[in-house]
Design an enzyme around this catalytic site. Structure first.
Site, PDB file in Angstrom:
ATOM      1  N   SER A   1      -9.311   2.438  -6.518  1.00 20.69           N
ATOM      2  CA  SER A   1      -9.669   1.017  -6.386  1.00 20.69           C
ATOM      3  C   SER A   1     -10.644   0.802  -5.238  1.00 20.69           C
ATOM      4  O   SER A   1     -11.525  -0.060  -5.321  1.00 20.69           O
ATOM      5  CB  SER A   1      -8.419   0.149  -6.218  1.00 20.69           C
ATOM      6  OG  SER A   1      -7.778   0.400  -4.990  1.00 20.69           O
TER       7      SER A   1
ATOM      8  N   LYS B   1      -0.657  -2.930   0.695  1.00 24.23           N
ATOM      9  CA  LYS B   1       0.565  -3.573   0.255  1.00 24.23           C
ATOM     10  C   LYS B   1       1.676  -3.567   1.301  1.00 24.23           C
ATOM     11  O   LYS B   1       2.681  -4.243   1.131  1.00 24.23           O
ATOM     12  CB  LYS B   1       1.050  -2.973  -1.076  1.00 24.23           C
ATOM     13  CG  LYS B   1       0.047  -2.996  -2.196  1.00 24.23           C
ATOM     14  CD  LYS B   1      -0.663  -4.347  -2.406  1.00 24.23           C
ATOM     15  CE  LYS B   1       0.158  -5.433  -3.023  1.00 24.23           C
ATOM     16  NZ  LYS B   1      -0.074  -5.621  -4.435  1.00 24.23           N
TER      17      LYS B   1
HETATM   18  N1  PMP Z   1      -5.746  -1.401  -4.998  1.00 22.80           N
HETATM   19  C1  PMP Z   1      -4.559  -0.800  -5.012  1.00 22.80           C
HETATM   20  C2  PMP Z   1      -4.519   0.710  -5.016  1.00 22.80           C
HETATM   21  C3  PMP Z   1      -3.387  -1.567  -5.039  1.00 22.80           C
HETATM   22  O1  PMP Z   1      -2.185  -0.952  -5.072  1.00 22.80           O
HETATM   23  C4  PMP Z   1      -3.482  -2.985  -5.051  1.00 22.80           C
HETATM   24  C5  PMP Z   1      -2.242  -3.816  -5.121  1.00 22.80           C
HETATM   25  N2  PMP Z   1      -1.589  -3.758  -6.380  1.00 22.80           N
HETATM   26  C6  PMP Z   1      -4.744  -3.579  -5.039  1.00 22.80           C
HETATM   27  C7  PMP Z   1      -5.844  -2.750  -4.992  1.00 22.80           C
HETATM   28  C8  PMP Z   1      -4.939  -5.080  -5.142  1.00 22.80           C
HETATM   29  O2  PMP Z   1      -4.406  -5.862  -4.136  1.00 22.80           O
HETATM   30  P1  PMP Z   1      -3.819  -7.298  -4.445  1.00 22.80           P
HETATM   31  O3  PMP Z   1      -2.490  -7.116  -5.118  1.00 22.80           O
HETATM   32  O4  PMP Z   1      -3.687  -7.950  -3.110  1.00 22.80           O
HETATM   33  O5  PMP Z   1      -4.744  -8.047  -5.354  1.00 22.80           O
END
Ligand code: PMP
Length: 364
Positions: A301, A59
């Site tokens: 994630s 991010k």
């Molecule tokens: N994993 C984590 C830990 C995140 O903070 C985010 C962003 N919210 C994402 C994945 C997903 O990324 P994006 O917002 O670009 O879809």
């Protein structure tokens, strides 16, 4: 004297060959790293480790893009306060960028997200306004909007702004093209939070690496895209209601309780070839294996994307090359289920090890 000295020369480094004018100039150019121990032998699996960014998540890219696009358009005035709703990484990225550029930052965040995220943002100079977890993502989102309107602040709007997918188109995707130049790239795997990563990268891969299969994932207990139920929106593209397929899940940063407008382009444009749901326990298990068996330290994630990548790898033709996004560092999850069962005191095995030689034993 070492008995294992080999012909391999000692490691050296060369420096970056440049000086940096600001922390924000260090964002991006994260490495794709091969997995050597946990991947099946018939394929090559790489992870793109976004924790190499200065505030340790993907991010940071979005944060610098939102601020600099708003500076360019004149929407953000010098010294103006920035406000945003975020589950953490966007807030941490924005706090880093705002600190470096001299903008005050206010973050709204549901009180269900990890304590270390709040403290990190405050440490980086931001103010954090908590919202009740019962009000879910929509609650923190509406709070940010309310504060922006009441105070004349700049609302970052990560879920709707064109600056989101744009930065992934211009950086993340270009890095993948450069790093896999002359190489196969059969599968690229990601989840979504705002959808910025998948939308921006897919725009480029569809055009320039059309043979690469794009695999999108979401939590099995919050399969919003998989449900086929369309998201209702207000006139400014923000979500009008909480999505009916959402239930709270442990994959922080993924799938809010609505389908973001930024992601909608990827859904409508069929930017992914497969949508594979993943469970929280699988995500946690693969994050732990990645750390313990490869030395690569990512959050829940990242473990979720890796779980899906391993599923695809198992059935991929021999010689396939896969690349999986790791959005952030595991260090952001010390107080979460990711670290549950990781001991603070010595385990029985460690006590036995301590007692196996006479010196320096802890008092019983
Ligand atoms: N994993 C984590 C830990 C995140 O903070 C985010 C962003 N919210 C994402 C994945 C997903 O990324 P994006 O917002 O670009 O879809």
């Amino acid at each position: 004297m070492s008995t294992t000295s080999s012909r391999t020369p000692s490691r050296t480094t060369q420096g970056q060959g440049r000086l940096y004018d600001s922390i924000v100039d260090t964002i991006g150019n994260t490495p794709c790293i091969r997995l050597n121990r946990i991947a099946p032998a018939h394929v090559r699996v790489y992870v793109k480790a976004e924790y190499f960014n200065p505030a340790a998540s993907v991010k940071d890219r979005l944060a610098v893009s939102i601020i600099e696009e708003a500076e360019r358009s004149g929407q953000l005035k010098p010294g103006q306060t920035v406000v945003e709703a975020t589950s953490g990484n966007t807030g941490i990225g924005l706090a880093m960028v705002c600190a470096a550029k001299g903008y005050p930052l206010v973050v709204t965040m549901a009180d269900s997200f990890s304590i270390e995220r709040r403290r990190l943002m405050r440490f980086l100079g931001a103010r954090v306004v908590l919202t009740p977890r019962a009000a879910k993502g929509l609650g923190m989102y509406n709070k940010a909007k309310e504060l922006a309107e009441a105070n004349g602040w700049f609302l970052a709007r990560q879920f709707e702004t064109s600056a989101n997918a744009l930065i992934h188109e211009n950086t993340t995707a270009r890095e993948l093209l450069a790093d896999f130049k002359g190489e196969r790239l059969d599968y690229w795997v990601t989840g979504y939070g705002t959808g910025g990563t998948v939308t921006g990268v897919a725009r480029v891969l569809r055009r320039e690496r059309p043979d690469t299969k794009i695999i999108l994932s979401e939590p099995a207990i919050a399969a919003l895209v998989g449900s086929g139920v369309a998201q209702q929106r207000t006139a400014d593209q923000s979500p009008a209601v909480s999505h009916s397929a959402f239930t709270p899940h442990p994959i922080q940063g993924w799938t809010p309780d609505f389908i973001p407008y930024v992601l909608q382009e990827a859904v409508d444009g069929k930017y992914y070839d497969e949508l594979i749901p993943v469970t929280g326990p699988d995500a946690i298990a693969w994050s732990r294996r990645l750390a313990a068996e490869e030395g690569i330290f990512t959050g829940i994630s990242g473990g979720a994307s890796l779980a899906v990548t391993m599923q695809v790898a198992a059935r991929a033709p021999a010689g396939s090359v896969l690349c999986c996004m790791l959005p952030d560092t595991g260090e952001r999850y010390l107080s979460t289920p990711l670290f549950e069962g990781v001991a603070t005191e010595m385990t029985d095995d460690e006590v036995a090890l301590s007692k196996s030689t006479p010196g320096y034993q802890m008092p019983a």
